[in-house]
Scaffold this motif. Structure first.
Motif, PDB file in Angstrom:
ATOM      1  N   ALA A 157      21.694  -1.629  96.710  1.00  0.00           N
ATOM      2  CA  ALA A 157      22.816  -1.231  95.853  1.00  0.00           C
ATOM      3  C   ALA A 157      22.921  -2.192  94.670  1.00  0.00           C
ATOM      4  CB  ALA A 157      24.118  -1.238  96.652  1.00  0.00           C
ATOM      5  N   GLU A 158      23.065  -1.647  93.471  1.00  0.00           N
ATOM      6  CA  GLU A 158      23.154  -2.460  92.260  1.00  0.00           C
ATOM      7  C   GLU A 158      24.623  -2.739  91.943  1.00  0.00           C
ATOM      8  OE1 GLU A 158      20.974  -0.776  89.064  1.00  0.00           O
ATOM      9  OE2 GLU A 158      19.078  -0.687  90.178  1.00  0.00           O
ATOM     10  N   LEU A 208      31.971  -5.348  91.444  1.00  0.00           N
ATOM     11  CA  LEU A 208      32.359  -3.945  91.437  1.00  0.00           C
ATOM     12  C   LEU A 208      31.117  -3.106  91.720  1.00  0.00           C
ATOM     13  CD1 LEU A 208      34.643  -3.724  88.252  1.00  0.00           C
ATOM     14  CD2 LEU A 208      35.376  -3.932  90.637  1.00  0.00           C
ATOM     15  N   TYR A 209      31.362  -1.851  92.134  1.00  0.00           N
ATOM     16  CA  TYR A 209      30.250  -0.928  92.378  1.00  0.00           C
ATOM     17  C   TYR A 209      30.665   0.469  91.944  1.00  0.00           C
ATOM     18  CZ  TYR A 209      26.735   1.924  94.698  1.00  0.00           C
ATOM     19  OH  TYR A 209      25.739   2.828  94.946  1.00  0.00           O
ATOM     20  N   PRO A 210      29.893   1.099  91.047  1.00  0.00           N
ATOM     21  CA  PRO A 210      30.232   2.459  90.596  1.00  0.00           C
ATOM     22  C   PRO A 210      29.928   3.475  91.694  1.00  0.00           C
ATOM     23  CG  PRO A 210      28.729   1.345  89.073  1.00  0.00           C
ATOM     24  CD  PRO A 210      28.716   0.579  90.348  1.00  0.00           C
ATOM     25  N   ASP A 232      28.561   2.887 100.128  1.00  0.00           N
ATOM     26  CA  ASP A 232      27.258   2.817  99.459  1.00  0.00           C
ATOM     27  C   ASP A 232      26.997   1.433  98.874  1.00  0.00           C
ATOM     28  OD1 ASP A 232      26.749   5.500 100.036  1.00  0.00           O
ATOM     29  OD2 ASP A 232      27.806   6.174  98.238  1.00  0.00           O
ATOM     30  N   ALA A 233      28.069   0.728  98.505  1.00  0.00           N
ATOM     31  CA  ALA A 233      27.911  -0.607  97.915  1.00  0.00           C
ATOM     32  C   ALA A 233      27.282  -1.584  98.895  1.00  0.00           C
ATOM     33  CB  ALA A 233      29.262  -1.132  97.456  1.00  0.00           C
ATOM     34  N   GLN A 234      27.424  -1.319 100.186  1.00  0.00           N
ATOM     35  CA  GLN A 234      26.930  -2.228 101.216  1.00  0.00           C
ATOM     36  C   GLN A 234      25.515  -1.899 101.675  1.00  0.00           C
ATOM     37  OE1 GLN A 234      30.230  -3.121 104.188  1.00  0.00           O
ATOM     38  NE2 GLN A 234      31.189  -1.427 103.052  1.00  0.00           N
TER      39      GLN A 234
END
Length: 282
Positions: free
Chosen positions: A109-110, A96-98, A103-105
């Motif tokens: 990105a954490e 998952l990405y908050p 932006d996750a890619q």
């Protein structure tokens, strides 16, 4: 200006306290931006530090909390920061990405990594699923949460965390025998404690019987007290006190699997919403 913000924060806290029952989060309208921007300070003021149950709703039926958890997760507020742990319906979602999928890619990105949770359904069947610890910027308000599945494609989603209910003594089990699921973290991943565990409550004190998947643990340490195995053959089994539910408990396990005995730090989080009574044999 300070006085104005405090009044609005007080209104938010009153709204949270009036929430009750099992409302359907999908009926809630997203709160539009008003005079308070989506700042970290506003989110921090929503609830006092503590552990709560809370509803976790998404915008898609394929992305949901496990049916065994009744649409809820465990919300922890620590130093004003809110995080909800949810057990999903399967292992199909791997990260998952908050924020947004775009932006996750991006490099750096954490991503949120999964935990392996064991859930128990009403018919007694258990299943291993992925769980996630998700930062919550605000209650009762949609926020972006992107996901990626086994096929490697990122998708945008919106979720809402609502109806926080503090855990009370009345929710803790009465004297008796139970099973309880827990999250196990730490170590190299080669050895682990098997979930769910047997939970015995006597005189208001809870004790968990923990079985490792290894015979090489010769003692455990909990709250500076050393506990020895209760068995002499097979995988190592210990009985340790459970002082709190839905919060991490620091423990140490000493393994003799290496050339020299080695103490390893772990954390166990016993989930109160998974406690199920066990009928004693007569």
């Amino acid at each position: 200006m300070k006085k104005k913000i405090m009044v609005m924060i007080s209104t938010l806290m009153l709204t949270c306290s009036l929430l009750g029952g099992c409302s359907n989060g999908t009926d809630q309208e997203p709160v539009k931006d008003t005079q308070i921007p989506e700042t970290e300070s506003a989110a921090e003021a929503a609830l006092p530090d503590g552990v709560y149950t809370a509803e976790f709703d998404t915008d898609n039926s394929m992305f949901h909390v496990s049916e065994a958890c009744d649409g809820k997760g465990t919300l922890t507020v620590e130093n004003g920061k809110m995080t909800i742990h949810v057990s999903l319906g399967s292992k199909n979602i791997v990260n998952l990405y908050p924020g947004l999928a775009e932006d996750a890619q991006k490099e750096g990105a954490e991503l949120l990594e999964p935990t392996v949770d064991s859930v128990t359904y009403s018919d007694g069947m258990t299943e291993e699923v992925y769980g996630f610890d998700i930062p919550v910027p605000a209650l009762d308000k949609e926020f972006e949460l992107a996901l990626i599945g086994k096929k490697g494609t990122w998708y945008d989603h919106k979720v809402v965390v609502s109806n926080p209910q503090p855990l009370t003594d009345s929710e803790k089990p009465e004297d008796g025998s139970y099973t309880v699921e827990f999250t196990f973290e730490g170590g190299s991943g080669k050895a682990e404690i098997i979930s769910p565990a047997k939970l015995t409550v006597e005189g208001g004190k809870a004790t968990a019987t923990l079985q490792w998947n290894s015979p090489n643990y010769d003692y455990m340490i909990v709250d500076e007290e050393k506990y020895l195995p209760v068995n002499t053959e097979g995988d190592s089994v210990f009985e340790i006190p459970v002082s709190v539910f839905d919060e991490p408990i620091d423990v140490v396990g000493d393994t003799v699997a290496m050339s020299k005995p080695h103490e390893i730090e772990y954390t166990l989080t016993f989930h109160s919403d998974t406690i199920q009574a066990v009928e004693e044999d007569k």
